[in-house]
Design a protein around this motif. Structure first.
Motif, short mmCIF file in Angstrom:
data_model
loop_
_atom_site.label_atom_id
_atom_site.label_comp_id
_atom_site.label_asym_id
_atom_site.label_seq_id
_atom_site.Cartn_x
_atom_site.Cartn_y
_atom_site.Cartn_z
N ASN A 97 68.12 72.88 72.04
CA ASN A 97 69.53 73.05 71.75
C ASN A 97 70.08 71.81 71.06
OD1 ASN A 97 69.57 75.57 72.99
ND2 ASN A 97 69.97 74.67 75.00
N ALA A 98 70.73 72.03 69.91
CA ALA A 98 71.23 70.90 69.14
C ALA A 98 72.60 70.48 69.63
CB ALA A 98 71.28 71.26 67.66
N ASP A 99 72.67 69.91 70.81
CA ASP A 99 73.94 69.40 71.31
C ASP A 99 73.71 68.21 72.23
OD1 ASP A 99 73.30 70.38 73.92
OD2 ASP A 99 74.06 72.34 73.35
N GLU A 100 74.80 67.51 72.49
CA GLU A 100 74.71 66.28 73.28
C GLU A 100 74.20 66.52 74.70
OE1 GLU A 100 77.15 67.32 71.35
OE2 GLU A 100 78.40 65.69 70.58
N ALA A 101 74.60 67.63 75.29
CA ALA A 101 74.19 67.92 76.67
C ALA A 101 72.68 68.07 76.76
CB ALA A 101 74.89 69.17 77.18
N GLU A 153 75.19 55.65 78.01
CA GLU A 153 76.64 55.46 77.92
C GLU A 153 77.30 56.57 77.12
OE1 GLU A 153 78.26 53.26 79.55
OE2 GLU A 153 76.68 51.89 80.19
N SER A 154 76.67 56.98 76.03
CA SER A 154 77.26 58.03 75.21
C SER A 154 76.21 58.64 74.28
CB SER A 154 78.43 57.50 74.37
OG SER A 154 77.97 56.58 73.40
N ILE A 155 76.47 59.88 73.87
CA ILE A 155 75.66 60.57 72.88
C ILE A 155 76.62 61.29 71.95
CG2 ILE A 155 73.91 62.35 72.45
CD1 ILE A 155 72.86 61.86 75.28
N LYS A 156 76.48 61.04 70.65
CA LYS A 156 77.37 61.71 69.70
C LYS A 156 76.68 61.81 68.34
CE LYS A 156 79.95 57.64 68.12
NZ LYS A 156 81.29 57.04 68.01
N LYS A 160 73.15 63.99 59.26
CA LYS A 160 73.09 65.34 59.81
C LYS A 160 71.82 65.55 60.62
CE LYS A 160 73.37 70.22 58.47
NZ LYS A 160 73.48 71.17 57.34
N GLY A 161 71.99 66.08 61.82
CA GLY A 161 70.84 66.37 62.67
C GLY A 161 70.34 65.19 63.47
N VAL A 162 70.98 64.01 63.33
CA VAL A 162 70.59 62.81 64.07
C VAL A 162 71.76 62.38 64.94
CG1 VAL A 162 69.86 60.40 63.90
CG2 VAL A 162 68.99 62.08 62.27
N TYR A 163 71.47 62.11 66.21
CA TYR A 163 72.52 61.73 67.16
C TYR A 163 72.39 60.26 67.54
CZ TYR A 163 73.99 66.56 67.85
OH TYR A 163 74.51 67.82 67.66
N GLU A 164 73.53 59.63 67.69
CA GLU A 164 73.58 58.24 68.16
C GLU A 164 73.58 58.23 69.67
OE1 GLU A 164 76.68 55.25 66.72
OE2 GLU A 164 77.26 55.62 68.81
N VAL A 165 72.66 57.47 70.26
CA VAL A 165 72.54 57.38 71.71
C VAL A 165 72.75 55.92 72.13
CG1 VAL A 165 71.06 57.79 73.72
CG2 VAL A 165 70.88 59.28 71.72
N VAL A 166 73.75 55.69 72.94
CA VAL A 166 74.01 54.33 73.45
C VAL A 166 73.38 54.23 74.83
CG1 VAL A 166 75.73 52.62 74.07
CG2 VAL A 166 76.15 54.15 72.13
N LEU A 167 72.37 53.37 74.95
CA LEU A 167 71.70 53.11 76.23
C LEU A 167 72.03 51.68 76.63
CD1 LEU A 167 68.16 54.64 75.53
CD2 LEU A 167 70.04 55.69 76.78
N GLY A 168 72.85 51.54 77.68
CA GLY A 168 73.31 50.21 78.06
C GLY A 168 74.14 49.64 76.94
#
Length: 240
Positions: free
Chosen positions: A21-25, A41-44, A49-57
């Protein structure tokens, strides 16, 4: 900004997870199962396109939309020559420092404050001592110095014990100044934030001390004289 071949050397590794599934959850669930100790911390969505930013710590990674692949590296806007990752890292660093709070730092304030910086310091570091020996020059320029401890020799070292003793002293500012002059400190222990400072330094990938972090989360590694630091901070304000 100079774009080098290092940008092409992004670290790519498969997580081999069964989410499509192409979503943050879905990405959060996938990463949570594969890396249960990771502090997400966050995913957005990123600018790609098609690439998500993931903040880890306090670090930034990029994930495929199905959560199967995680990339570590810099996202560059080539047309505008902008390091988009560094821009976002500034915000994450500032948020992490705000979470620590100035109540858990040793602060030297000028009479009239114009700028604020955070300084990761090691009591026994030569250039850290040089910076602190010029503290009056920074204060005269209106720079508030907010110290965090990063004893590079690690927990349990003499530098670590000195940091704890400084924090536990009745007058922390005076104790820090004395320690920087290599004056003998009364060894003390108490509840202290030194371990939190060190953890944050590791998240920020601090390689040496002093390391200066501005109000906007930008990093200046190493010692900077007061006049040069003011110029850097003025330039930072102009670019905002």
């Amino acid at each position: 900004m100079k774009i080098t071949t290092q940008i092409a050397g992004l670290l790519l590794f498969a997580l081999f997870l069964p989410f499509a599934n192409a979503d943050e959850a879905a990405i959060k669930q996938a990463l949570g199962k594969s890396m249960p100790t990771a502090k997400i911390e966050s995913i957005k969505p990123s600018e790609v396109k098609g690439v998500y930013e993931v903040v880890l710590g306090s670090s930034i990674y990029y994930a495929s939309e199905d959560g199967r692949y995680l990339l570590q590296g810099r996202l560059i806007d080539v047309a505008n020559r902008i390091d988009l990752t560094e821009q976002r890292l500034g915000a994450t660093r500032k948020a992490a420092l705000d979470k620590i709070g100035t109540d858990n730092m040793i602060v030297f304030k000028p009479k009239i404050g114009k700028y604020k910086v955070y300084v990761f310091t090691d009591i026994d570091c030569g250039y850290c001592r040089k910076l602190h020996s010029e503290i009056d020059q920074y204060l005269a320029e209106g720079i508030t110095i907010q110290y965090l401890f990063f004893p590079r020799a690690g927990k349990g070292s003499d530098s670590y014990d000195k940091a704890v003793s400084v924090w536990c002293a009745k007058d922390r500012n005076a104790a820090l100044t004395a320690a920087k002059k290599d004056q003998k400190l009364e060894r003390k222990t108490c509840d202290n934030p030194v371990d939190k400072h060190m953890q944050l330094a590791n998240e920020f990938d601090v390689k040496g001390t002093p390391m200066i972090v501005t109000e906007h989360g930008n990093i200046y590694p190493g010692y900077l004289p007061a006049k040069e630091l003011v110029q850097a901070l003025q330039g930072e304000k102009t670019s905002q």
